[in-house]
Design a protein around this motif. Sequence first.
Motif, short mmCIF file in Angstrom:
data_model
loop_
_atom_site.label_atom_id
_atom_site.label_comp_id
_atom_site.label_asym_id
_atom_site.label_seq_id
_atom_site.Cartn_x
_atom_site.Cartn_y
_atom_site.Cartn_z
N LEU A 113 0.82 -1.20 0.00
CA LEU A 113 0.00 0.00 0.00
C LEU A 113 0.86 1.26 0.00
O LEU A 113 0.50 2.26 -0.63
CB LEU A 113 -0.94 0.00 1.21
N ILE A 114 1.98 1.21 0.70
CA ILE A 114 2.89 2.37 0.68
C ILE A 114 3.37 2.62 -0.75
O ILE A 114 3.38 3.75 -1.24
CB ILE A 114 4.08 2.14 1.61
N GLY A 115 3.77 1.55 -1.43
CA GLY A 115 4.24 1.69 -2.80
C GLY A 115 3.14 2.12 -3.74
O GLY A 115 3.33 3.00 -4.59
N LEU A 116 1.95 1.51 -3.60
CA LEU A 116 0.83 1.83 -4.48
C LEU A 116 0.35 3.27 -4.27
O LEU A 116 0.14 4.01 -5.24
CB LEU A 116 -0.33 0.86 -4.22
N ALA A 117 0.18 3.66 -3.01
CA ALA A 117 -0.28 5.02 -2.72
C ALA A 117 0.75 6.05 -3.19
O ALA A 117 0.39 7.11 -3.70
CB ALA A 117 -0.56 5.17 -1.23
N GLY A 118 2.02 5.73 -3.02
CA GLY A 118 3.06 6.64 -3.49
C GLY A 118 3.02 6.81 -5.00
O GLY A 118 3.23 7.91 -5.52
N ALA A 119 2.74 5.71 -5.69
CA ALA A 119 2.66 5.76 -7.16
C ALA A 119 1.45 6.58 -7.62
O ALA A 119 1.47 7.18 -8.71
CB ALA A 119 2.58 4.34 -7.72
#
Length: 208
Positions: free
Chosen positions: A21-27
């Motif tokens: 989720l950290i990676g997805l939200a950052g993207a």
Amino acid sequence: MNPGRFGIFSGIAAPVIWLSLIGLAGAMRPEFSHSYQYISELGERGSITEIPMRYIGFGFAGLLYVCFALAVPATLREGWRSALLAMLIGLDGIGRIGAGVFACDPGCDGLSSSQELHRLFAMTGFSAAILATLVCGVVFRRHAWLGILSAYSIGSGLLATTLLLLMTWEANPIQTPGLFEHWATGVLSIWTLVLALRLRRTPVATDE
């Protein structure tokens, strides 16, 4: 599925969901900087990533941490030692859930009650996770199945502590607080994943 096994699988899924989720939200937010901004800012009020980060990243993943905690005593059956480790993992999960319920203000630098409660729950979660690594490393150092993780657990806790101190050190010449926080949560998340995978292979033990 056996409730204990469900809890162990929850411990495997929780850190994977959290980091994903950290990676997805950052993207989803090209302007977001993982080096200079805090993870909580991905769930700040009014942002396009508020809903997935608050309710899946913090809330659902936190609930899985609690499920994992409930499975620890039933899996290890080591009396107070299992209970202590489970309590700290559960407190980490509760901290995450609370941080999701109370979102931070835009920029995470406001003075609202929600901001203060978010900070309190996040700090509780981080502290509990670090204590869990140290308890696992020290209390279970002679355990037949967890002893192999002793040095790794203690090292993970000390490294995460160092990274969080660097994050909050105002005089730090490397002004990348977000990066230190990301590294710290990564270290603790990987530790949880390794612990859950190890417990998945642990046979039923008897109390000493």
